[in-house]
Design a protein around this motif. Structure first.
Motif, mmCIF file in Angstrom:
data_model
loop_
_atom_site.group_PDB
_atom_site.id
_atom_site.type_symbol
_atom_site.label_atom_id
_atom_site.label_comp_id
_atom_site.label_asym_id
_atom_site.label_seq_id
_atom_site.Cartn_x
_atom_site.Cartn_y
_atom_site.Cartn_z
ATOM 1 N N THR A 145 -44.210 12.895 50.450
ATOM 2 C CA THR A 145 -44.098 12.470 51.848
ATOM 3 C C THR A 145 -45.441 11.979 52.393
ATOM 4 O O THR A 145 -45.474 11.063 53.219
ATOM 5 C CB THR A 145 -43.557 13.599 52.746
ATOM 6 N N GLN A 190 -45.705 8.512 51.269
ATOM 7 C CA GLN A 190 -44.884 7.622 52.082
ATOM 8 C C GLN A 190 -45.574 7.265 53.390
ATOM 9 O O GLN A 190 -45.512 6.113 53.846
ATOM 10 C CB GLN A 190 -43.533 8.269 52.378
ATOM 11 N N ALA A 191 -46.239 8.244 54.001
ATOM 12 C CA ALA A 191 -46.948 7.969 55.248
ATOM 13 C C ALA A 191 -48.061 6.946 55.034
ATOM 14 O O ALA A 191 -48.275 6.054 55.866
ATOM 15 C CB ALA A 191 -47.515 9.268 55.823
ATOM 16 N N ILE A 222 -48.109 4.641 52.625
ATOM 17 C CA ILE A 222 -47.418 3.367 52.392
ATOM 18 C C ILE A 222 -46.999 2.742 53.719
ATOM 19 O O ILE A 222 -47.211 1.541 53.958
ATOM 20 C CB ILE A 222 -46.182 3.579 51.492
ATOM 21 N N ASP A 223 -46.399 3.543 54.592
ATOM 22 C CA ASP A 223 -45.918 3.025 55.879
ATOM 23 C C ASP A 223 -47.063 2.462 56.711
ATOM 24 O O ASP A 223 -46.927 1.407 57.353
ATOM 25 C CB ASP A 223 -45.199 4.130 56.658
ATOM 26 N N ASN A 224 -48.193 3.151 56.715
ATOM 27 C CA ASN A 224 -49.334 2.684 57.503
ATOM 28 C C ASN A 224 -49.945 1.417 56.918
ATOM 29 O O ASN A 224 -50.425 0.553 57.660
ATOM 30 C CB ASN A 224 -50.382 3.791 57.617
ATOM 31 N N GLU A 257 -48.175 -0.882 55.163
ATOM 32 C CA GLU A 257 -47.211 -1.966 55.378
ATOM 33 C C GLU A 257 -47.136 -2.397 56.840
ATOM 34 O O GLU A 257 -46.823 -3.552 57.134
ATOM 35 C CB GLU A 257 -45.838 -1.538 54.867
ATOM 36 N N SER A 258 -47.449 -1.481 57.754
ATOM 37 C CA SER A 258 -47.424 -1.823 59.179
ATOM 38 C C SER A 258 -48.711 -2.495 59.639
ATOM 39 O O SER A 258 -48.797 -2.964 60.771
ATOM 40 C CB SER A 258 -47.190 -0.564 60.014
ATOM 41 N N ARG A 300 -40.430 6.517 45.415
ATOM 42 C CA ARG A 300 -41.036 5.844 46.570
ATOM 43 C C ARG A 300 -41.880 4.656 46.107
ATOM 44 O O ARG A 300 -41.857 3.584 46.728
ATOM 45 C CB ARG A 300 -41.880 6.834 47.370
ATOM 46 N N HIS A 335 -41.179 0.460 46.854
ATOM 47 C CA HIS A 335 -42.161 -0.392 47.533
ATOM 48 C C HIS A 335 -42.930 -1.275 46.549
ATOM 49 O O HIS A 335 -43.957 -1.853 46.914
ATOM 50 C CB HIS A 335 -43.114 0.477 48.351
ATOM 51 N N HIS A 358 -49.476 13.718 57.867
ATOM 52 C CA HIS A 358 -49.117 12.307 57.751
ATOM 53 C C HIS A 358 -50.039 11.422 58.580
ATOM 54 O O HIS A 358 -50.272 10.260 58.227
ATOM 55 C CB HIS A 358 -47.665 12.107 58.179
ATOM 56 N N SER A 376 -54.112 9.162 56.520
ATOM 57 C CA SER A 376 -54.396 7.743 56.760
ATOM 58 C C SER A 376 -55.641 7.562 57.621
ATOM 59 O O SER A 376 -56.394 6.599 57.444
ATOM 60 C CB SER A 376 -53.191 7.065 57.417
#
Length: 212
Positions: free
Chosen positions: A16, A19-20, A22-24, A26-27, A49, A53, A183, A187
């Motif tokens: 997880t 994933q956090a 990755i999300d940051n 990609e955003s 995951r 991606h 999370h 980052s």
């Protein structure tokens, strides 16, 4: 892009925190690139995951190696081949050999679900950490992002985020609250390095390229 910090993420479980990150990325909130996700557990959620991606992923099963150093050398071979500059431990349930730590001086970071130096060290992982926090009567807990050195949960702290410990808390409820801060914290720490605000060690074979 050369100015992007290249990261290798090592995970043994669901991933997880991976994933956090990755999300940051990609955003656009985090200027970095994950060049490898490596797990010692075949079928780990973190690998799924990575696949989703389109991130290069690798399995290095520690059970297939006669010694910790042989296992670590295989990890290092992948990390070096992928030219990762920073190694992020995202729930990686292995203790490294001196070879691995020496090979990446000041380039490995970890996140721990407590406010180090409290409730850290050998044997303090997962729900055992939160159970120890509750047993101690602490009113505040949180997470710590830190550099990795030869001792478990010992390297210099990069940053911490805190949460209250509530009277009705269980290990599960406290873990959920701390995980939300993890999370964010991981980052934030990576961003400090990516922006060049926090210096990390250099590997003689992989020059660290930072944005001016």
């Amino acid at each position: 892009m050369d100015h992007q910090l290249k990261i290798a993420c090592l995970a043994s479980g669901d991933g997880t925190n991976l994933q956090a990150i990755i999300d940051n990325i990609e955003s656009g909130r985090l200027e970095a690139r994950i060049v490898a996700v490596i797990s010692n557990v075949p079928g780990a959620g973190a690998l799924a995951r990575a696949q989703k991606h389109h991130i290069p992923w690798f399995v290095v099963n520690n059970k297939e190696y006669a010694s910790r150093q042989l296992f670590d050398r295989e990890l290092a071979a992948i990390i070096d081949r992928q030219e990762a500059q920073l190694i992020c431990l995202c729930g990686f349930m292995r203790i490294f050999s001196p070879f691995f730590i020496d090979h990446y001086p000041g380039r490995i970071i970890n996140i721990h679900p407590a406010l180090l130096p409290a409730h850290g060290g050998k044997g303090f992982y997962g729900h055992k950490v939160h159970q120890a926090v509750l047993a101690s009567g602490d009113k505040i807990s949180g997470c710590t992002v830190h550099f990795v050195d030869q001792e478990v949960d010992h390297g210099p702290t990069i940053l911490q985020r805190t949460v209250p410990v509530l009277p009705e808390d269980t290990a599960d409820s406290l873990a959920d609250r701390v995980l939300k801060e993890e999370h964010l914290a991981y980052s934030q720490a990576i961003a400090l390095i990516a922006r060049g605000e926090l210096k990390i060690g250099l590997n003689k074979n992989i020059p660290l390229k930072m944005r001016p």
